[in-house]
Design a protein around this motif. Structure first.
Motif, PDB file in Angstrom:
ATOM      1  N   SER A  31      37.753  23.867   9.961  1.00  0.00           N
ATOM      2  CA  SER A  31      36.689  23.598   9.001  1.00  0.00           C
ATOM      3  C   SER A  31      35.751  22.570   9.645  1.00  0.00           C
ATOM      4  O   SER A  31      36.197  21.500  10.056  1.00  0.00           O
ATOM      5  N   LEU A  32      34.481  22.921   9.730  1.00  0.00           N
ATOM      6  CA  LEU A  32      33.511  22.084  10.445  1.00  0.00           C
ATOM      7  C   LEU A  32      32.533  21.420   9.483  1.00  0.00           C
ATOM      8  O   LEU A  32      31.925  22.091   8.653  1.00  0.00           O
ATOM      9  N   ASP A  33      32.399  20.106   9.600  1.00  0.00           N
ATOM     10  CA  ASP A  33      31.378  19.372   8.848  1.00  0.00           C
ATOM     11  C   ASP A  33      30.051  19.471   9.585  1.00  0.00           C
ATOM     12  O   ASP A  33      30.015  19.635  10.801  1.00  0.00           O
ATOM     13  N   THR A  34      28.967  19.363   8.843  1.00  0.00           N
ATOM     14  CA  THR A  34      27.635  19.322   9.453  1.00  0.00           C
ATOM     15  C   THR A  34      26.935  18.040   9.014  1.00  0.00           C
ATOM     16  O   THR A  34      27.448  17.308   8.178  1.00  0.00           O
ATOM     17  N   ARG A  53      29.704  22.817   4.812  1.00  0.00           N
ATOM     18  CA  ARG A  53      30.833  22.981   5.731  1.00  0.00           C
ATOM     19  C   ARG A  53      30.901  24.443   6.155  1.00  0.00           C
ATOM     20  O   ARG A  53      30.546  25.326   5.393  1.00  0.00           O
ATOM     21  N   THR A 111      33.476  27.357   8.338  1.00  0.00           N
ATOM     22  CA  THR A 111      34.801  27.634   8.867  1.00  0.00           C
ATOM     23  C   THR A 111      34.646  28.460  10.131  1.00  0.00           C
ATOM     24  O   THR A 111      34.041  29.529  10.106  1.00  0.00           O
TER      25      THR A 111
END
Length: 120
Positions: free
Chosen positions: A97-100, A106, A108
């Motif tokens: 899961s990637l934060d921006t 977010r 995935t």
């Protein structure tokens, strides 16, 4: 004799200020979008690299714990690694899961790599 106007005199200053007031938020939003897309692309590439590294380790006959450790060293923080072996084939999946930089946004990232188990 015609009168010439000096640049920056009179109402020109107000026009420049108004243009800057419109352009600055737009440029800030554009920069945030570029940074968000860049961070997602980097995260996706790291997931792909992690899945490939894990699949190579599994193909060499490493234990499941070592395969996960190899993949997690390359993967983005907080990623999960799963490995499935079926006959001579091993499949490694990496999900993160990637934060921006955009608040509340977010993504995935998912990657899968397959390798044939080496025979010794």
């Amino acid at each position: 004799m015609a009168r010439t106007r000096e640049p920056g005199s009179g109402s020109d200053r107000g026009t420049v200020t108004a243009e800057l007031a419109v352009a600055l938020p737009s440029m800030t939003l554009l920069l945030a979008l570029v940074l968000a897309v860049g961070s997602v692309v980097v995260g996706q590439v790291r997931c792909l690299d992690a899945a490939r590294a894990g699949a190579r380790a599994a193909a060499r006959g490493e234990a499941a714990g070592e395969v996960s450790a190899v993949a997690l060293r390359v993967a983005p923080e907080g990623a999960t690694v799963t490995m499935n072996r079926s006959g001579d084939e091993v499949v490694v999946d990496v999900v993160a899961s990637l934060d921006t930089v955009l608040p509340g946004v977010r993504f995935t990232a998912r990657s899968r790599a397959t390798a044939e188990v080496e025979r010794t």
